[in-house]
Design a protein around this motif. Structure first.
Motif, PDB file in Angstrom:
ATOM      1  N   MET A 141       0.828  -1.196   0.000  1.00 43.30           N
ATOM      2  CA  MET A 141       0.000   0.000   0.000  1.00 43.30           C
ATOM      3  C   MET A 141       0.863   1.247   0.000  1.00 43.30           C
ATOM      4  O   MET A 141       1.799   1.362   0.780  1.00 43.30           O
ATOM      5  CB  MET A 141      -0.915   0.011   1.239  1.00 43.30           C
ATOM      6  N   ARG A 142       0.539   2.190  -0.875  1.00 41.52           N
ATOM      7  CA  ARG A 142       1.254   3.456  -0.929  1.00 41.52           C
ATOM      8  C   ARG A 142       0.933   4.273   0.325  1.00 41.52           C
ATOM      9  O   ARG A 142      -0.137   4.107   0.925  1.00 41.52           O
ATOM     10  CB  ARG A 142       0.849   4.243  -2.181  1.00 41.52           C
ATOM     11  N   PRO A 143       1.833   5.167   0.716  1.00 41.97           N
ATOM     12  CA  PRO A 143       1.581   5.986   1.909  1.00 41.97           C
ATOM     13  C   PRO A 143       0.287   6.781   1.798  1.00 41.97           C
ATOM     14  O   PRO A 143      -0.030   7.331   0.745  1.00 41.97           O
ATOM     15  CB  PRO A 143       2.799   6.917   1.952  1.00 41.97           C
ATOM     16  N   SER A 144      -0.448   6.827   2.884  1.00 36.07           N
ATOM     17  CA  SER A 144      -1.738   7.513   2.905  1.00 36.07           C
ATOM     18  C   SER A 144      -1.960   8.136   4.273  1.00 36.07           C
ATOM     19  O   SER A 144      -1.479   7.630   5.285  1.00 36.07           O
ATOM     20  CB  SER A 144      -2.869   6.527   2.599  1.00 36.07           C
ATOM     21  N   ALA A 145      -2.705   9.225   4.286  1.00 32.91           N
ATOM     22  CA  ALA A 145      -3.098   9.872   5.535  1.00 32.91           C
ATOM     23  C   ALA A 145      -4.621   9.856   5.656  1.00 32.91           C
ATOM     24  O   ALA A 145      -5.204  10.711   6.321  1.00 32.91           O
ATOM     25  CB  ALA A 145      -2.561  11.295   5.596  1.00 32.91           C
ATOM     26  N   ALA A 146      -5.264   8.883   5.022  1.00 36.92           N
ATOM     27  CA  ALA A 146      -6.726   8.787   5.034  1.00 36.92           C
ATOM     28  C   ALA A 146      -7.238   8.566   6.455  1.00 36.92           C
ATOM     29  O   ALA A 146      -6.609   7.879   7.263  1.00 36.92           O
ATOM     30  CB  ALA A 146      -7.178   7.648   4.130  1.00 36.92           C
ATOM     31  N   ARG A 147      -8.390   9.141   6.738  1.00 35.60           N
ATOM     32  CA  ARG A 147      -8.977   8.971   8.076  1.00 35.60           C
ATOM     33  C   ARG A 147      -9.323   7.514   8.351  1.00 35.60           C
ATOM     34  O   ARG A 147      -9.289   7.075   9.502  1.00 35.60           O
ATOM     35  CB  ARG A 147     -10.235   9.837   8.196  1.00 35.60           C
TER      36      ARG A 147
END
Length: 313
Positions: A141-147
């Motif tokens: 998984m690519r980096p994410s800042a999703a809630r």
């Protein structure tokens, strides 16, 4: 016993089915643990370019005088600089070991090493994203800042195309990134060291967390016991298991000492977490390490370091 590829694939498929079934429970448990420790944590704030004030610090020789906060300095005999919080999102790569050896739980505990690794990965990601970080899974998984970072990670792991490996995949994190490796690390010592060298080659900072079952440390076996290597299926029968306990514990100690030395040589940390201890305990200690704190996790006093040949399963 020779390695049977078909058996290994079938075993991996069964483990994957078990993972899918367990995932909703693990997600809920991770959120519960993250919520229980969240209010006691401070954000991982760092100095840098940004708009939000962070703290005052002493002016250092050689700095431009324009950086001096004259109003604050007028209240003291020293010159002060007004530091601002670093607002650029930091990337943290979290790798949970989902290989077959992690699907093990002795009668001493109720949770497998795999489940504990996932709970820790999800809970840590939840805390990091709340603090403004980005989280990714190497090769998945690519980096994410999703809630909804926990659900995003769970879905990515369930739909991952490649079979789980005992060591993290080869990847080159940014020198400014941070890496968290969660696994049992019972692979041969040389393989663990080589993997660590590859992941840390870019200069990224990181943390190696060895997750183990208490039986893998204390070796509470006696009498005639058959041990089976979970990934290759190789079996070893010992007539009086208690007679090898001392040698086993010594090999575990040597294995861990080498991994710890290699981690520290690269300015990485090495932590040990037993599945009979609360997940929140490791989460707090790991977050403190990542935030520049000083306290860490060690094995239970009865626990001793790791076996280079493999864990009992």
């Amino acid at each position: 016993m020779e390695f049977d590829a078909d058996t290994a694939v079938r075993s991996a498929a069964q483990d994957a089915a078990g993972l899918v079934a367990a995932m909703p429970r693990l997600v809920l448990e991770a959120r519960k643990i993250a919520a229980s420790v969240y209010h006691g944590l401070h954000g991982r704030r760092r100095a840098g370019t940004g708009e939000n004030f962070w703290q005052y610090r002493r002016f250092m020789d050689g700095e431009p005088s324009a950086r001096v906060d004259w109003r604050r300095s007028a209240r003291d005999d020293h010159l002060y600089v007004r530091e601002r919080e670093w607002e650029a999102a930091h990337t943290v790569w979290i790798w949970p070991d989902l290989s077959t050896s992690m699907v093990f739980a002795s009668p001493l505990v109720w949770e497998t090493k795999r489940d504990r690794a996932l709970i820790l990965a999800f809970a840590l990601a939840e805390l990091l994203v709340r603090g403004g970080e980005r989280v990714g899974i190497p090769g998945v998984m690519r980096p994410s800042a999703a809630r909804n970072i926990v659900e995003k990670m769970a879905e990515s792991l369930v739909h991952a195309h490649s079979l789980p490996q005992s060591l993290p995949p080869a990847f080159s994190p940014s020198p400014l990134a941070e890496v968290v490796l969660l696994g049992d690390f019972w692979s041969p010592t040389a393989e663990v060291v080589a993997s660590l060298a590859g992941v840390s080659a870019s200069g990224a900072h990181g943390h190696v967390v060895q997750i183990c079952d208490p039986a893998e440390e204390t070796f509470p076996f006696s009498g005639r016991v058959e041990f089976r290597e979970p990934e290759s299926g190789t079996a070893l029968t010992i007539g009086r298991a208690e007679t090898v306990r001392e040698d086993y514990v010594a090999r575990v100690a040597t294995h861990r000492a080498i991994i710890r030395r290699e981690a520290e040589r690269r300015t990485w940390s090495f932590l040990i977490h037993r599945t009979d201890r609360p997940a929140s305990e490791l989460l707090l200690a790991l977050h403190a390490r990542m935030s520049g704190g000083s306290f860490g996790v060690t094995a239970h006093p009865e626990g001793q370091p790791a076996d280079p040949a493999g864990s009992p399963a």
